[in-house]
Design a protein around this motif. Structure first.
Motif, short mmCIF file in Angstrom:
data_model
loop_
_atom_site.label_atom_id
_atom_site.label_comp_id
_atom_site.label_asym_id
_atom_site.label_seq_id
_atom_site.Cartn_x
_atom_site.Cartn_y
_atom_site.Cartn_z
N TYR A 299 33.92 13.97 -41.13
CA TYR A 299 34.01 14.75 -39.89
C TYR A 299 35.32 14.51 -39.14
CZ TYR A 299 28.91 15.35 -40.43
OH TYR A 299 27.65 15.66 -40.89
N SER A 300 36.33 13.99 -39.82
CA SER A 300 37.57 13.62 -39.14
C SER A 300 38.17 14.74 -38.29
CB SER A 300 38.60 13.14 -40.18
OG SER A 300 39.78 12.72 -39.55
N PRO A 301 38.33 15.97 -38.81
CA PRO A 301 38.88 17.03 -37.96
C PRO A 301 37.98 17.35 -36.76
CG PRO A 301 39.03 17.65 -40.27
CD PRO A 301 38.15 16.44 -40.20
N THR A 302 36.66 17.26 -36.95
CA THR A 302 35.73 17.50 -35.84
C THR A 302 35.90 16.42 -34.77
OG1 THR A 302 34.14 18.52 -37.35
CG2 THR A 302 33.30 17.79 -35.22
N ALA A 307 38.32 14.83 -29.45
CA ALA A 307 39.35 14.14 -28.67
C ALA A 307 40.21 15.09 -27.85
CB ALA A 307 40.24 13.31 -29.59
N GLY A 308 40.02 16.42 -28.04
CA GLY A 308 40.72 17.37 -27.18
C GLY A 308 41.72 18.27 -27.88
N PHE A 309 41.78 18.24 -29.22
CA PHE A 309 42.68 19.12 -29.96
C PHE A 309 41.86 20.30 -30.50
CE2 PHE A 309 44.54 14.91 -30.05
CZ PHE A 309 45.86 15.16 -29.71
N CYS A 402 34.24 20.29 -17.82
CA CYS A 402 34.29 20.84 -19.18
C CYS A 402 33.17 20.29 -20.06
CB CYS A 402 35.66 20.54 -19.80
SG CYS A 402 35.80 20.95 -21.55
N MET A 403 32.90 18.98 -19.99
CA MET A 403 31.87 18.39 -20.83
C MET A 403 30.49 18.91 -20.46
SD MET A 403 33.27 16.63 -23.15
CE MET A 403 31.73 16.04 -23.83
N THR A 404 30.23 19.12 -19.15
CA THR A 404 28.96 19.70 -18.72
C THR A 404 28.79 21.08 -19.33
OG1 THR A 404 29.41 18.62 -16.60
CG2 THR A 404 27.46 20.03 -16.71
N GLU A 449 34.25 22.04 -28.99
CA GLU A 449 33.81 20.73 -29.48
C GLU A 449 34.20 19.59 -28.54
OE1 GLU A 449 31.81 20.41 -32.01
OE2 GLU A 449 31.91 22.53 -32.54
N GLY A 450 35.36 19.66 -27.95
CA GLY A 450 35.84 18.63 -27.04
C GLY A 450 36.61 19.27 -25.92
#
Length: 581
Positions: A299-302, A307-309, A402-404, A449-450
Motif C-alpha cells: 500500500y506504499s502509494p496509498t 501523507a498529503g500527496f 479536511c480529515m473530518t 485519501e489524505g
C-alpha cells in the motif's frame, strides 16, 4: 522481499562465485533462468500497490468498498499459502522443473485474466492464480538453484534469487510509474508480468531437472550427465558419491516411510529441541509481518497519499524510494549478517522499526490535527447539490477540517483552496465531474485519501528510514534462522510450518490495513504496529538464540539446554567460538 530469504554470502564465496561462473557459464544460465521465478515473485507482490490506485479510479465498487480493495491485494497472499503447500508436494512428486513450469503457466494465466478483467471479480480470480504461482515459485526457485549449483558457490547463487525478489518489487514500481500516462494503466501494470513468465517457461523447457531429484528417483545416469556439465571432470565422481551419501542420510533421518504428516507433527512437538526451534522460528516469522512491512510494500502509494500527496503519479514516484531502499537493505544484510549475527541484527532492526513507527504515528497525528479547515463559502461555491451532505447537515460545520470531510459517511472529497493548499477548502461529494472541475481551477487539488500537509515529505523520509531499519535485520534474518534451527529430520516440517505462519500473518495484515486506517486513523494504525513490534522485540529477545557460526549439533545443544538470553555485552556460544579462532 518479505517472503523469501536471502542467503548470507562471505567475501570468499563471492570471489569463488565469479571464478566459477567465468569458467562454467552454464551454471549461471541455470541460476538466472530459475531466478526469474524470484523476479516474478517480487513483481507480482509489489505491482498491486500502484495498480490499486487506478483500479480504484476505474471501478466505483472498489473506490467505495474498503474490504474489496483489501481483498484484491490479499488474494495473492491467500493463493500463495495454498501454492506453497501444494508446491512442496509437487516438488517431491513431479520434480523442480515441472513445478517451475506450472508456476509460469499460473503467472501467465493470472496476468491475462487481470489485464482483460471487465470487473473486480476477475481481477480477484487473476490475483489468486498469480498467488498460487508466487507460492510455488517462493520455494521451488531457490531449491532448484541450490540443488543445481556447486557447493562452493551455492550461497552466492541462492542469494541471487533473494536479490531478484527485491529487484522484482523495485521493477514493479518502475513499471507502475512508466504506465501512469498510458491508456489502460493498471491493465498494463498487471499484464506485463506475463512476459517474463513466458520467457522463463521457454528457457526451462531446455534446462535439465535437478540432479538431486533425479538421483532420488533412481535416475542416476541422467543425474550424472547434468553433474558433468556443472563440475570439472575430475570432481564429478566425488560429487556423485557425495550426492548418494547425502540422500541416503536424508532417507535414514526421515523415519518410517508410512509415517504420515500428523504423526510426524506429533513427534516433532514431542521433541523439546524441535518445539523450542518452532517457538523461535514462528516468532521471527510472525514478528516480521506484524511490524507492518507489507502495509508499506502493498500500500506504499496509498500511504504516500495519506501523507498529503494526492497525485497518483507523484505517489508512485515517491514510493520508488521505499522499494529502492529495500534492495539496498537486502545487500547490507548479505554483507553483515555473518559478521554481526542474526539475533543482534533483528534486535537492532526492531528498535529502529519501533522508533520509526512511533514517529510516523506522531507525524500522521500532527498532519490530521493541522489539516486545512473546510470553508462554507468554498464548499457552496460549487453549488449546494455538490456539497458533502454530512457537512450540510452538521450541527457545527465550523469545526470541520479536511480529515473530518474525508472521514464523512457517505465518503466525501476535499478540493483545496486555489490560493494555497493549506488554506480552507471545499468539502464535496465524490464525483468525477466535480473532480475535473476542481482540477480545472488554478492550483486546486482533489484529495480523497489524505489531506494537504506540510509534514508530507517528512513522512516519506520516515518510510525510507523504516525500510532501512527493517531490510537488513527483520527482512532477511528470520529466513536464515529458520534454515538453521531445526534438526535435519524435521527441517522441512519446521521450515514449512514457519513459512505458512509468515504467509498467514501476511494475509491478516494485508486484509485488515485499510479497515484499520478507517477505524483508527493512519496515526492509530502505525502506533498499533509499533505496539506489535515491541511485543515482537520482547519475544525475540527471550526465545530466539544466536545461530551465527554454530554447527547444527551446537544449535541443538543450545535448544536442548534451554536458551537463556544475554545482552549484547555478554558473549554467547557463537561469539566465544569466533573469538577462539
Amino acid at each position: 522481499m518479505v517472503e523469501g530469504g536471502v542467503t548470507a554470502v562471505s567475501r570468499t564465496e563471492l570471489t569463488e562465485f565469479w571464478r566459477t561462473i567465468w569458467r562454467t557459464p552454464y551454471i549461471m544460465r541455470l541460476a538466472l533462468s530459475a531466478g526469474i521465478g524470484g523476479l516474478l515473485f517480487g513483481y507480482d507482490t509489489g505491482v498491486i500497490s500502484g495498480a490499486l490506485l487506478y483500479i480504484r479510479d476505474d471501478f466505483d465498487s472498489v473506490k467505495n468498498n474498503t474490504f474489496l480493495r483489501e481483498t484484491i491485494v490479499s488474494m495473492a497472499v491467500a493463493g500463495a499459502v495454498i501454492g506453497a503447500a501444494f508446491g512442496g508436494w509437487l516438488n517431491d512428486k513431479c520434480g523442480r522443473k515441472k513445478s517451475i513450469l506450472l508456476a509460469d503457466m499460473l503467472f501467465v494465466a493470472g496476468a491475462i485474466l487481470m489485464a482483460a478483467a471487465p470487473g473486480p471479480w476477475m481481477i480477484i480470480i487473476g490475483r489468486i492464480f498469480v498467488g498460487l504461482g508466487v507460492g510455488m515459485a517462493s520455494m521451488t526457485a531457490p531449491l532448484y538453484i541450490s540443488e543445481a549449483s556447486p557447493a562452493r558457490v551455492r550461497g552466492a547463487l541462492v542469494s541471487t534469487n533473494g536479490l531478484l525478489i527485491t529487484g522484482g518489487a523495485f521493477l514493479s514500481y518502475v513499471i507502475n510509474y512508466a504506465f501512469t500516462k498510458t491508456p489502460g494503466t493498471w491493465r498494463w501494470m498487471l499484464g506485463v508480468a506475463g512476459f517474463p513468465a513466458l520467457i522463463q517457461f521457454l528457457l526451462m523447457l531446455w534446462l535439465p531437472e535437478s540432479p538431486r531429484w533425479l538421483y532420488m528417483e533412481n535416475k542416476t545416469d541422467e543425474a550424472r550427465k547434468i553433474l558433468e556439465k556443472i563440475y570439472p571432470a575430475e570432481e564429478v565422481e566425488e560429487e556423485v558419491q557425495a550426492l548418494k551419501a547425502s540422500i541416503e542420510a536424508e532417507k535414514a533421518q526421515e523415519g518410517p516411510l508410512n509415517e504420515n504428516f500428523f504423526a510426524k507433527l506429533k513427534a516433532a512437538w514431542g521433541n523439546v529441541v524441535v518445539r523450542r526451534g518452532l517457538y523461535a522460528g514462528i516468532t521471527v516469522q510472525v514478528a516480521q509481518q506484524f511490524v507492518g512491512i507489507n502495509t508499506v510494500m502493498y500500500y506504499s502509494p496509498t500511504i504516500v497519499q495519506f501523507a498529503g500527496f494526492a497525485s497518483n503519479s507523484t505517489a508512485l514516484a515517491l514510493s520508488l524510494i521505499t522499494s529502492g531502499l529495500n534492495v539496498v537493505g537486502t545487500i547490507i544484510s548479505m554483507l553483515f549478517v555473518d559478521r554481526y549475527g542474526r539475533r543482534r541484527l533483528m534486535i537492532v532492526s526492531m528498535f529502529g522499526i519501533i522508533v520509526c513507527l512511533v514517529v510516523l504515528s506522531v507525524m500522521f497525528f500532527e498532519a490530521a490535527s493541522h489539516a486545512p479547515r473546510v470553508s462554507h463559502s468554498e464548499s457552496f461555491n460549487f453549488s449546494v447539490n455538490s456539497t458533502c451532505p454530512s457537512f450540510v447537515q452538521a450541527s457545527n460545520p465550523a469545526s470541520w477540517n479536511c480529515m473530518t470531510c474525508l472521514n464523512a459517511s457517505p465518503k466525501c472529497a476535499f478540493c483545496s483552496n486555489g490560493a494555497s493548499q493549506y488554506q480552507p477548502g471545499a468539502c464535496l461529494v465524490v464525483d468525477d465531474g466535480l473532480k475535473d472541475k476542481c482540477h480545472s481551477e488554478q492550483h486546486r487539488v482533489w484529495f480523497t485519501e489524505g489531506c494537504p500537509s506540510k509534514f508530507g515529505i517528512f513522512t516519506v523520509l520516515l518510510l525510507g528510514l523504516y525500510i532501512i531499519s527493517y531490510a537488513p535485520g527483520m527482512g532477511t534474518a528470520p529466513w536464515i534462522v529458520n534454515s538453521e534451527i531445526y534438526p535435519l529430520r524435521y527441517r522441512g516440517l519446521g521450515g514449512g510450518t514457519a513459512a505458512v505462519s509468515n504467509w498467514v500473518a501476511n494475509l491478516i495484515v494485508s486484509e485488515s490495513f485499510l479497515t484499520l486506517t478507517e477505524a483508527l486513523g493512519s496515526a492509530g494504525t502505525f502506533l498499533l504496529f509499533a505496539g506489535f513490534s515491541f511485543l515482537g522485540l520482547v519475544a525475540i529477545f527471550f526465545v530466539v538464540p544466536e545461530t551465527k557460526g554454530l554447527q547444527l549439533e551446537e544449535i541443538e545443544s543450545v535448544l536442548q539446554e534451554g536458551y537463556k538470553p544475554t545482552l549484547f555485552c555478554c558473549k554467547g556460544k557463537a561469539e566465544e567460538k569466533d573469538s577462539g579462532r
